[in-house]
Scaffold this motif. Structure first.
Motif, PDB file in Angstrom:
ATOM      1  N   LEU A  99       0.825  -1.213   0.000  1.00  0.00           N
ATOM      2  CA  LEU A  99       0.000   0.000   0.000  1.00  0.00           C
ATOM      3  C   LEU A  99       0.860   1.265   0.000  1.00  0.00           C
ATOM      4  O   LEU A  99       0.362   2.348  -0.313  1.00  0.00           O
ATOM      5  CB  LEU A  99      -0.913   0.015   1.225  1.00  0.00           C
ATOM      6  CG  LEU A  99      -2.126  -0.920   1.205  1.00  0.00           C
ATOM      7  CD1 LEU A  99      -2.869  -0.835   2.535  1.00  0.00           C
ATOM      8  CD2 LEU A  99      -3.070  -0.583   0.047  1.00  0.00           C
ATOM      9  N   GLY A 100       2.132   1.106   0.369  1.00  0.00           N
ATOM     10  CA  GLY A 100       3.032   2.255   0.390  1.00  0.00           C
ATOM     11  C   GLY A 100       3.551   2.629   1.757  1.00  0.00           C
ATOM     12  O   GLY A 100       4.298   3.602   1.908  1.00  0.00           O
ATOM     13  N   HIS A 101       3.192   1.871   2.786  1.00  0.00           N
ATOM     14  CA  HIS A 101       3.642   2.180   4.149  1.00  0.00           C
ATOM     15  C   HIS A 101       5.094   1.764   4.355  1.00  0.00           C
ATOM     16  O   HIS A 101       5.521   0.721   3.874  1.00  0.00           O
ATOM     17  CB  HIS A 101       2.761   1.468   5.175  1.00  0.00           C
ATOM     18  CG  HIS A 101       1.354   1.977   5.206  1.00  0.00           C
ATOM     19  ND1 HIS A 101       0.986   3.113   5.892  1.00  0.00           N
ATOM     20  CD2 HIS A 101       0.221   1.510   4.601  1.00  0.00           C
ATOM     21  CE1 HIS A 101      -0.310   3.315   5.730  1.00  0.00           C
ATOM     22  NE2 HIS A 101      -0.796   2.358   4.944  1.00  0.00           N
ATOM     23  N   ARG A 102       5.822   2.599   5.063  1.00  0.00           N
ATOM     24  CA  ARG A 102       7.195   2.287   5.458  1.00  0.00           C
ATOM     25  C   ARG A 102       7.357   2.405   6.964  1.00  0.00           C
ATOM     26  O   ARG A 102       8.193   1.736   7.553  1.00  0.00           O
ATOM     27  CB  ARG A 102       8.195   3.222   4.745  1.00  0.00           C
ATOM     28  CG  ARG A 102       8.270   3.006   3.226  1.00  0.00           C
ATOM     29  CD  ARG A 102       8.776   1.625   2.891  1.00  0.00           C
ATOM     30  NE  ARG A 102       8.865   1.373   1.463  1.00  0.00           N
ATOM     31  CZ  ARG A 102       7.887   0.914   0.706  1.00  0.00           C
ATOM     32  NH1 ARG A 102       6.707   0.644   1.267  1.00  0.00           N
ATOM     33  NH2 ARG A 102       8.041   0.707  -0.580  1.00  0.00           N
ATOM     34  N   ARG A 103       6.569   3.277   7.564  1.00  0.00           N
ATOM     35  CA  ARG A 103       6.601   3.432   9.026  1.00  0.00           C
ATOM     36  C   ARG A 103       5.501   2.536   9.616  1.00  0.00           C
ATOM     37  O   ARG A 103       4.384   2.977   9.874  1.00  0.00           O
ATOM     38  CB  ARG A 103       6.424   4.894   9.415  1.00  0.00           C
ATOM     39  CG  ARG A 103       7.594   5.766   8.975  1.00  0.00           C
ATOM     40  CD  ARG A 103       7.622   7.091   9.706  1.00  0.00           C
ATOM     41  NE  ARG A 103       6.494   7.947   9.372  1.00  0.00           N
ATOM     42  CZ  ARG A 103       6.432   8.743   8.308  1.00  0.00           C
ATOM     43  NH1 ARG A 103       7.447   8.757   7.452  1.00  0.00           N
ATOM     44  NH2 ARG A 103       5.388   9.504   8.108  1.00  0.00           N
ATOM     45  N   ILE A 104       5.858   1.279   9.799  1.00  0.00           N
ATOM     46  CA  ILE A 104       4.901   0.270  10.253  1.00  0.00           C
ATOM     47  C   ILE A 104       5.286  -0.183  11.664  1.00  0.00           C
ATOM     48  O   ILE A 104       6.381  -0.697  11.875  1.00  0.00           O
ATOM     49  CB  ILE A 104       4.888  -0.943   9.303  1.00  0.00           C
ATOM     50  CG1 ILE A 104       4.566  -0.494   7.873  1.00  0.00           C
ATOM     51  CG2 ILE A 104       3.871  -1.981   9.779  1.00  0.00           C
ATOM     52  CD1 ILE A 104       4.774  -1.575   6.833  1.00  0.00           C
TER      53      ILE A 104
END
Length: 290
Positions: free
Chosen positions: A124-129
């Motif tokens: 989805l484009g998340h990197r800060r998970i």
């Protein structure tokens, strides 16, 4: 006497709110379904965790004169007590755990499911998970955290220590963990909670701090607990075959008791990501206060 009866013990570790636990209820449901068609009796015994009392090992019914086998709903990492029961010589099967050694077991692939969750968020484009991990005394809790870390490493996303919190599968600790995450200077854009109960706590707190789900924060749970139906946002989660594990677990234990299967019995069940409305592409900076 054993040849004349069909009675099995289901051992459930005691934990906070055990009588309202989705996991325990689903296991008991599955075991009950199997017991019905097998025409077997089930004796449910709730034990204290971590050896707080081991007198249940001397439970009068815990011998082959009264029961045909023992089914563990979980062992919460207490392998010492497990081995004491095994040494009694009773047929047994451990659910929700997988062992490399010669131990009869049936488990859900929690690690693979957690990897799938994080893969989805990254897609989805998340990197800060971030993650709110479960009870790390349990194999399921450890496996879901391991899968989270494995997926980040696979996508070459650095692991941020401040993004790893522990909720222990409980409401209050999960809420405290979510509060910590939501007040970070660089707030995560997505949270993977290791249970639906913890995910709903994160959603509730996020909304009370003015964040929109999923526009400002994506949240994924784990369990596909019906309680999520009462959430204002339909929760993306992981559906576990818990009822199936309970049902198949007792059926397998009966086969073990009857000597119809080769030992040790080892079974892995697959979980499935269920995509609903609590996740979206990240569209905000994620800074504290925004």
């Amino acid at each position: 006497m054993v040849g004349k009866i069909k009675a099995y013990a289901l051992i459930v570790p005691r934990f906070e709110d055990v009588l309202h636990s989705f996991y325990a209820a689903e296991i008991i449901k599955g075991v009950g379904l199997a017991a019905s068609h097998l025409k077997a009796d089930i004796l449910i015994h709730i034990t204290e965790r971590y050896g707080k009392h081991e007198d249940w090992l001397n439970w009068p019914l815990l011998n082959s004169d009264y029961i045909n086998g023992v089914l563990f709903a979980d062992i919460d990492g207490d392998t010492a007590t497990l081995h004491k029961v095994i040494n009694k010589g009773l047929p047994y099967l451990v659910l929700n755990n997988y062992f490399k050694e010669d131990t009869n077991c049936m488990a859900i692939d929690n690690e693979k499911a957690a990897v799938e969750v994080v893969d989805y968020l990254i897609k989805l484009g998340h990197r800060r998970i971030a993650t709110i991990a479960g009870d790390l005394h349990t194999q399921a809790g450890k496996a879901r955290l391991k899968g989270y870390k494995e997926a980040l490493a696979k996508h070459k996303i650095p692991l941020q220590d401040e993004y790893v919190t522990v909720g222990g599968f409980l409401r209050s600790p999960a809420r405290q963990a979510a509060e910590k995450l939501l007040h970070l200077r660089l707030r995560p854009t997505a949270i993977f909670a290791a249970s639906d109960v913890m995910a709903l706590e994160a959603i509730d707190l996020a909304k009370k701090t003015g964040l929109k789900i999923p526009e400002d924060l994506s949240v994924v749970g784990f369990d596909d607990n019906p309680i999520a139906l009462y959430s204002s946002v339909k929760l993306t989660t992981v559906k576990q075959p818990i009822v199936e594990m309970g049902q198949s677990g007792l059926e397998t234990l009966v086969q073990i008791a009857q000597g119809k299967v080769k030992l040790p019995v080892k079974t892995i069940l697959q979980a499935k990501l269920v995509v609903r409305d609590s996740c979206a592409k990240p569209i905000v900076a994620g800074l504290k206060g925004k």
